[in-house]
Design an enzyme around this catalytic site. Structure first.
Site, short mmCIF file in Angstrom:
data_model
loop_
_atom_site.label_atom_id
_atom_site.label_comp_id
_atom_site.label_asym_id
_atom_site.label_seq_id
_atom_site.Cartn_x
_atom_site.Cartn_y
_atom_site.Cartn_z
N HIS A 95 30.36 60.89 -20.76
CA HIS A 95 29.33 60.54 -19.78
C HIS A 95 28.63 59.27 -20.25
O HIS A 95 28.11 59.22 -21.36
CB HIS A 95 28.32 61.69 -19.62
CG HIS A 95 28.84 62.80 -18.77
ND1 HIS A 95 28.12 63.35 -17.73
CD2 HIS A 95 30.03 63.44 -18.77
CE1 HIS A 95 28.84 64.28 -17.13
NE2 HIS A 95 30.00 64.37 -17.75
N TYR A 134 18.66 64.95 -14.06
CA TYR A 134 17.44 65.60 -14.52
C TYR A 134 16.39 65.30 -13.46
O TYR A 134 15.96 64.15 -13.32
CB TYR A 134 16.99 65.02 -15.86
CG TYR A 134 17.84 65.42 -17.06
CD1 TYR A 134 19.05 64.78 -17.33
CD2 TYR A 134 17.40 66.41 -17.95
CE1 TYR A 134 19.80 65.13 -18.44
CE2 TYR A 134 18.16 66.76 -19.07
CZ TYR A 134 19.36 66.12 -19.30
OH TYR A 134 20.11 66.47 -20.40
N PRO A 186 15.91 72.86 -24.53
CA PRO A 186 17.21 72.27 -24.19
C PRO A 186 17.15 70.94 -23.45
O PRO A 186 18.18 70.29 -23.28
CB PRO A 186 17.86 73.35 -23.31
CG PRO A 186 16.71 74.12 -22.74
CD PRO A 186 15.62 74.09 -23.76
N LYS A 193 19.70 68.42 -27.69
CA LYS A 193 19.81 68.06 -29.10
C LYS A 193 20.32 69.19 -29.99
O LYS A 193 20.69 68.95 -31.15
CB LYS A 193 18.43 67.62 -29.63
CG LYS A 193 18.05 66.22 -29.21
CD LYS A 193 18.72 65.20 -30.09
CE LYS A 193 18.81 63.81 -29.48
NZ LYS A 193 20.03 63.60 -28.68
N TYR A 243 18.88 59.94 -26.68
CA TYR A 243 19.79 60.89 -26.02
C TYR A 243 21.20 60.79 -26.60
O TYR A 243 21.86 61.81 -26.83
CB TYR A 243 19.80 60.63 -24.51
CG TYR A 243 20.38 61.76 -23.69
CD1 TYR A 243 19.55 62.72 -23.11
CD2 TYR A 243 21.76 61.88 -23.49
CE1 TYR A 243 20.07 63.77 -22.37
CE2 TYR A 243 22.29 62.93 -22.75
CZ TYR A 243 21.44 63.87 -22.19
OH TYR A 243 21.96 64.90 -21.45
C1 PHB Z 1 24.27 72.04 -20.11
O1 PHB Z 1 25.21 71.51 -19.51
O2 PHB Z 1 24.27 73.26 -20.35
C2 PHB Z 1 23.10 71.22 -20.52
C3 PHB Z 1 23.17 69.85 -20.42
C4 PHB Z 1 22.08 69.08 -20.78
C5 PHB Z 1 20.92 69.68 -21.25
C6 PHB Z 1 20.86 71.06 -21.37
C7 PHB Z 1 21.96 71.84 -21.00
O3 PHB Z 1 19.84 68.91 -21.59
#
Ligand code: PHB
Length: 390
Positions: free
Chosen positions: A74, A202, A291, A295, A383
């Site tokens: 990504h 997000y 989450p 990280k 990130y």
């Molecule tokens: C996920 O795909 O489970 C996932 C991706 C990004 C995050 C948290 C969980 O910040």
């Protein structure tokens, strides 16, 4: 009682414990890895899925990693707020990327590689006691048949997750640490559907956060902010889709049958002690992050690189300086990741009881990040992962 002897007893066959056993083997140091869970449980438990570029490179070095073939690179994420999407272009900003590769898939690769290399790896083996960590440590417990065992070692490592047994021994009489609880959780779903977006979204919406993630061409992972006391079975599929759709305005989500749902509580935690005598902690045993910053597993890998090198110096060269510096060195990155995870969380979620000032301030914050190249770069740097040290 079966008594074994090894150089390093590693509690926990998660990413941290397995990677550490590999690094130790490379340095000629024998270890035994034990985990209370069965292999099947480890290989099927759903966890998060974002790997920093540095993590992917470390996994490449072990052999058999499918992160680049089964996983997906990504090159950015989208922050969505106030009806607009803002892409954070990782390669353009920091010349790096991340990989979406579910943790349990990475664990399958690691377990296969370690077993192929002849690693002593014991599943369904429960550690009940961690003893004498100041000098000649031992772990005791029950093996897969329920029979008592003891492993004597030169060093014990706790990679045994947030309810770590080793942490109690390292903490001594009184467990200390820094702790933060958040007033919300994530409602997570796995569904059979095609992807709704090619990258992660997000989304900060007026009635709460949502994250659109992916797993494969046919399975998707999505989350929305909820009350921590939400019962995962209390919502109908229609209500779940209605909430997700409302929180990602501008994208028509591809819906499909939901086959797993869970409520993830948010916590930040850093243990007061990461090492005592001949024992140390890595990964979730040492810290927990919410989450939102993706990280968790990456931080475990960073800890292990530092500890692996410190143990090599200690056990091969008899040099104590690396292990003496381990906690301080690891904590630098841990607190940067704590900050980033806290910051992403606070910037993207609607806190219960927040008012118009809080809402407008948050939009101001999101605009200051997304409308500035320096702001976008700051986010991209964190990130995709700060440089790894050994
Ligand atoms: C996920 O795909 O489970 C996932 C991706 C990004 C995050 C948290 C969980 O910040």
């Amino acid at each position: 009682m079966i008594v074994d002897r090894t150089r390093v007893a590693i509690v926990g066959a998660g990413p941290a414990g397995l990677l550490l056993s590999h690094l130790l083997a490379e340095a000629g140091i024998e270890s035994i890895v034990v985990d209370a869970r069965s292999r099947a449980e480890i290989e099927t438990t759903i966890r998060a899925g974002i790997l920093e570029q540095g993590t992917v490179e470390v996994l490449d070095g072990i052999g058999g990693s499918r992160a680049r073939t089964v996983g997906h690179r990504h090159d950015g994420i989208e922050l969505r707020f106030a009806g607009e999407g803002h892409r954070i272009d990782f390669p353009a900003l920091v010349d790096r990327s991340v990989w979406l590769y579910p943790q349990h898939e990475a664990l399958k690769d690691l377990i296969a590689a370690r077993l192929a290399a002849g690693q002593d790896l014991r599943f369904s083996t429960t550690v009940e006691g961690v003893h004498d960590i100041e000098a000649q440590p031992r772990i005791t417990g029950a093996d897969e048949n329920g029979a008592p065992f003891e492993i004597r070692a030169d060093f014990v490592v706790g990679g045994d997750g947030s309810r770590s047994v080793v942490r109690r021994a390292v903490a001594g009489r009184r467990e200390t640490g820094s702790f933060r609880e958040y007033p919300f959780a994530w409602f997570g779903v796995l569904c059979d559907a095609p992807p709704s977006a090619s990258e992660l979204i997000y989304s900060n919406s007026a009635d709460g956060f949502a994250l659109i993630s992916q797993r494969s061409d046919t399975v998707q992972r999505m989350y929305f902010q909820c009350d921590p006391n939400t019962d995962p079975d209390a919502l109908s599929e229609a209500e779940i889709w209605e909430t997700l759709q409302r929180r990602v305005p501008g994208t028509r989500l591809a819906e499909g049958p939901i086959f797993q749902r869970d409520v993830l509580r948010f916590r930040s935690f850093v243990a007061g002690e990461l090492r005592r005598g001949r024992a140390a902690l890595v990964g979730d045993a040492a810290h927990t992050v919410p989450p939102t910053g993706a990280k968790g597993m990456n931080l475990a890998v960073a800890d292990v690189l530092l500890l692996g090198d410190a143990l090599r110096r200690l056990l091969v060269e008899g040099d104590e300086r690396g292990i003496d510096a381990y906690a301080e060195r690891a904590l630098r990155r841990i607190w940067k990741a704590q900050h980033f995870s806290w910051w992403m969380t606070s910037m993207l979620h609607a806190a219960p009881g927040s008012d118009a000032f809080d809402r407008q301030r948050q939009l101001g914050e999101l605009r200051s990040v997304t409308e500035s190249e320096a702001g976008r770069r700051y986010l991209a740097e964190a990130y995709t992962g700060w440089p790894l040290e050994r």
